[in-house]
Motif scaffolding. Structure first.
Motif, PDB file in Angstrom:
ATOM      1  N   SER A 141       0.793  -1.220   0.000  1.00  0.00           N
ATOM      2  CA  SER A 141       0.000   0.000   0.000  1.00  0.00           C
ATOM      3  C   SER A 141       0.833   1.282   0.000  1.00  0.00           C
ATOM      4  O   SER A 141       2.014   1.279   0.339  1.00  0.00           O
ATOM      5  CB  SER A 141      -0.947   0.007   1.191  1.00  0.00           C
ATOM      6  N   MET A 142       0.170   2.359  -0.406  1.00  0.00           N
ATOM      7  CA  MET A 142       0.770   3.691  -0.371  1.00  0.00           C
ATOM      8  C   MET A 142      -0.273   4.665   0.173  1.00  0.00           C
ATOM      9  O   MET A 142      -1.462   4.566  -0.152  1.00  0.00           O
ATOM     10  CB  MET A 142       1.218   4.142  -1.753  1.00  0.00           C
ATOM     11  N   LEU A 143       0.187   5.554   1.022  1.00  0.00           N
ATOM     12  CA  LEU A 143      -0.657   6.663   1.464  1.00  0.00           C
ATOM     13  C   LEU A 143      -0.087   7.898   0.796  1.00  0.00           C
ATOM     14  O   LEU A 143       1.125   8.146   0.861  1.00  0.00           O
ATOM     15  CB  LEU A 143      -0.614   6.789   2.988  1.00  0.00           C
ATOM     16  N   VAL A 144      -0.951   8.645   0.108  1.00  0.00           N
ATOM     17  CA  VAL A 144      -0.464   9.808  -0.649  1.00  0.00           C
ATOM     18  C   VAL A 144      -1.294  11.044  -0.301  1.00  0.00           C
ATOM     19  O   VAL A 144      -2.489  10.939  -0.042  1.00  0.00           O
ATOM     20  CB  VAL A 144      -0.458   9.483  -2.167  1.00  0.00           C
ATOM     21  N   MET A 145      -0.632  12.181  -0.256  1.00  0.00           N
ATOM     22  CA  MET A 145      -1.326  13.448  -0.008  1.00  0.00           C
ATOM     23  C   MET A 145      -1.154  14.344  -1.231  1.00  0.00           C
ATOM     24  O   MET A 145      -0.026  14.602  -1.648  1.00  0.00           O
ATOM     25  CB  MET A 145      -0.734  14.159   1.213  1.00  0.00           C
ATOM     26  N   ILE A 146      -2.293  14.809  -1.765  1.00  0.00           N
ATOM     27  CA  ILE A 146      -2.243  15.704  -2.920  1.00  0.00           C
ATOM     28  C   ILE A 146      -2.928  17.026  -2.584  1.00  0.00           C
ATOM     29  O   ILE A 146      -3.803  17.076  -1.722  1.00  0.00           O
ATOM     30  CB  ILE A 146      -2.879  15.086  -4.191  1.00  0.00           C
ATOM     31  N   ASP A 147      -2.513  18.070  -3.272  1.00  0.00           N
ATOM     32  CA  ASP A 147      -3.104  19.388  -3.021  1.00  0.00           C
ATOM     33  C   ASP A 147      -4.363  19.580  -3.874  1.00  0.00           C
ATOM     34  O   ASP A 147      -4.809  18.643  -4.554  1.00  0.00           O
ATOM     35  CB  ASP A 147      -2.067  20.501  -3.214  1.00  0.00           C
ATOM     36  N   LYS A 148      -4.907  20.785  -3.857  1.00  0.00           N
ATOM     37  CA  LYS A 148      -6.191  21.037  -4.531  1.00  0.00           C
ATOM     38  C   LYS A 148      -6.110  20.983  -6.058  1.00  0.00           C
ATOM     39  O   LYS A 148      -7.134  21.072  -6.731  1.00  0.00           O
ATOM     40  CB  LYS A 148      -6.755  22.394  -4.088  1.00  0.00           C
ATOM     41  N   LYS A 149      -4.892  20.881  -6.608  1.00  0.00           N
ATOM     42  CA  LYS A 149      -4.745  20.694  -8.057  1.00  0.00           C
ATOM     43  C   LYS A 149      -4.289  19.275  -8.397  1.00  0.00           C
ATOM     44  O   LYS A 149      -4.004  18.976  -9.559  1.00  0.00           O
ATOM     45  CB  LYS A 149      -3.712  21.680  -8.604  1.00  0.00           C
ATOM     46  N   GLY A 150      -4.129  18.427  -7.384  1.00  0.00           N
ATOM     47  CA  GLY A 150      -3.726  17.041  -7.647  1.00  0.00           C
ATOM     48  C   GLY A 150      -2.231  16.818  -7.626  1.00  0.00           C
ATOM     49  O   GLY A 150      -1.753  15.758  -8.039  1.00  0.00           O
ATOM     50  N   ARG A 151      -1.478  17.796  -7.157  1.00  0.00           N
ATOM     51  CA  ARG A 151      -0.010  17.666  -7.113  1.00  0.00           C
ATOM     52  C   ARG A 151       0.413  16.924  -5.848  1.00  0.00           C
ATOM     53  O   ARG A 151      -0.110  17.182  -4.766  1.00  0.00           O
ATOM     54  CB  ARG A 151       0.622  19.071  -7.167  1.00  0.00           C
ATOM     55  N   ILE A 152       1.387  16.021  -5.997  1.00  0.00           N
ATOM     56  CA  ILE A 152       1.797  15.183  -4.865  1.00  0.00           C
ATOM     57  C   ILE A 152       2.697  15.956  -3.914  1.00  0.00           C
ATOM     58  O   ILE A 152       3.755  16.456  -4.296  1.00  0.00           O
ATOM     59  CB  ILE A 152       2.540  13.925  -5.364  1.00  0.00           C
ATOM     60  N   LEU A 153       2.271  16.023  -2.640  1.00  0.00           N
ATOM     61  CA  LEU A 153       3.025  16.741  -1.610  1.00  0.00           C
ATOM     62  C   LEU A 153       3.895  15.795  -0.785  1.00  0.00           C
ATOM     63  O   LEU A 153       5.014  16.125  -0.422  1.00  0.00           O
ATOM     64  CB  LEU A 153       2.065  17.491  -0.688  1.00  0.00           C
ATOM     65  N   THR A 154       3.353  14.641  -0.463  1.00  0.00           N
ATOM     66  CA  THR A 154       4.127  13.648   0.276  1.00  0.00           C
ATOM     67  C   THR A 154       3.436  12.287   0.139  1.00  0.00           C
ATOM     68  O   THR A 154       2.276  12.200  -0.299  1.00  0.00           O
ATOM     69  CB  THR A 154       4.313  14.032   1.771  1.00  0.00           C
ATOM     70  N   ALA A 155       4.150  11.242   0.518  1.00  0.00           N
ATOM     71  CA  ALA A 155       3.608   9.887   0.436  1.00  0.00           C
ATOM     72  C   ALA A 155       4.466   8.953   1.271  1.00  0.00           C
ATOM     73  O   ALA A 155       5.590   9.297   1.641  1.00  0.00           O
ATOM     74  CB  ALA A 155       3.583   9.395  -1.015  1.00  0.00           C
ATOM     75  N   ALA A 156       3.917   7.805   1.577  1.00  0.00           N
ATOM     76  CA  ALA A 156       4.681   6.772   2.277  1.00  0.00           C
ATOM     77  C   ALA A 156       4.129   5.417   1.875  1.00  0.00           C
ATOM     78  O   ALA A 156       2.929   5.273   1.624  1.00  0.00           O
ATOM     79  CB  ALA A 156       4.564   6.956   3.790  1.00  0.00           C
ATOM     80  N   THR A 157       5.020   4.446   1.811  1.00  0.00           N
ATOM     81  CA  THR A 157       4.588   3.099   1.439  1.00  0.00           C
ATOM     82  C   THR A 157       4.673   2.182   2.652  1.00  0.00           C
ATOM     83  O   THR A 157       5.460   2.427   3.558  1.00  0.00           O
ATOM     84  CB  THR A 157       5.497   2.512   0.338  1.00  0.00           C
ATOM     85  N   SER A 158       3.861   1.145   2.647  1.00  0.00           N
ATOM     86  CA  SER A 158       4.058   0.109   3.657  1.00  0.00           C
ATOM     87  C   SER A 158       3.761  -1.243   3.032  1.00  0.00           C
ATOM     88  O   SER A 158       3.205  -1.324   1.939  1.00  0.00           O
ATOM     89  CB  SER A 158       3.233   0.375   4.921  1.00  0.00           C
ATOM     90  N   PRO A 159       4.169  -2.332   3.682  1.00  0.00           N
ATOM     91  CA  PRO A 159       4.000  -3.656   3.074  1.00  0.00           C
ATOM     92  C   PRO A 159       2.541  -4.075   3.020  1.00  0.00           C
ATOM     93  O   PRO A 159       1.683  -3.485   3.678  1.00  0.00           O
ATOM     94  CB  PRO A 159       4.771  -4.577   4.029  1.00  0.00           C
TER      95      PRO A 159
END
Lengths: 159, 159
Positions: free
Chosen positions: A111-129
């Protein structure tokens, strides 16, 4: 400085081969964007995930997130399921920030947790098993991911 | 079972709302794909990164990677720089696996190491903070990312 200007400058540096990596100002922008985000959306039908995300957001002094009840199964038909889920939510509501959790890539890729801004641009993310590998409860896995996603851009727990 | 069949099955499960997450067989497929990859490519001009990646690949019993000397600056003009860099390499050489490291998203969003197969499908990935945040040397940051990317799909060091 707005993100558009930050991206324009970084693009010009990349083109002229003068870019040397992320700057403090760029990271500070992301931190401030997250801190000032008023409407944060989590596209998930799972209340457990939302509660964990909100507990961590509170620990970091960020606004509480709202659940967006949409069917995101179609995101898994895509090459980037977690990001696609975030974009699906972006296209169906007004908000400042979306926190989405889903599969990283192919089936089995975890899995991945991702944070995007109001235009869909990736600000940060993290993966886990995958659950099959880590054997953690979903709340512990989600908690680990969001903490990592926030800490990697220099945010810290305030309580 | 081939990856095409695995993806087809997972898509059908998602559409019928019967999918319950990654299966052991799916993860095993990714593990075996990595173990049997003969030609592994790292698109980077940085020999330090390649050496670290190869040290870790050896520890996990995987094939040594080769450096692909291409100009990947244009990847940073994209919304997904690390993945775009991997796809640029995929489109410019024959290989089984590409291990690419680059920026995750917007400037300031830190780095991601991603592994894609010979069709560009994401098998695993790991994120780490910007240098400004972690202050680690690049070799330690790259080492941490590739170890995490391999361990999260259940691979272990064999030496």
């Amino acid at each position: 400085m707005k993100l558009e200007k930050i991206i324009k400058n970084a693009c010009e540096e990349s083109i002229s081969e003068s870019r040397t990596g992320d700057t403090e100002d760029e990271i500070k922008f992301i931190q401030n964007y997250l801190k000032s985000a008023r409407k944060i959306i989590v596209p998930s039908k799972n209340a457990v995930k939302l509660n964990i995300i909100n507990r961590v957001l509170k620990e970091f002094g960020l606004q509480k997130a709202e659940q967006l009840h949409i069917n995101t199964n179609a995101a898994d038909l895509n090459r980037l399921p977690a990001l696609s889920k975030a974009i699906m939510a972006l296209d169906q509501c007004e908000c400042d920030l979306i926190i989405s959790r889903g599969r990283l890539g192919v089936p089995g890729s975890g899995s991945m947790l991702v944070m995007i801004d109001k235009k869909g641009r990736i600000l940060t993310a993290a993966t886990s098993p995958s659950h099959v590998v880590h054997k953690k409860e979903v709340k512990d896995a989600v908690s680990g991911e969001i903490v990592h996603a926030l800490e990697r851009i220099g945010l810290k727990r305030i309580k």
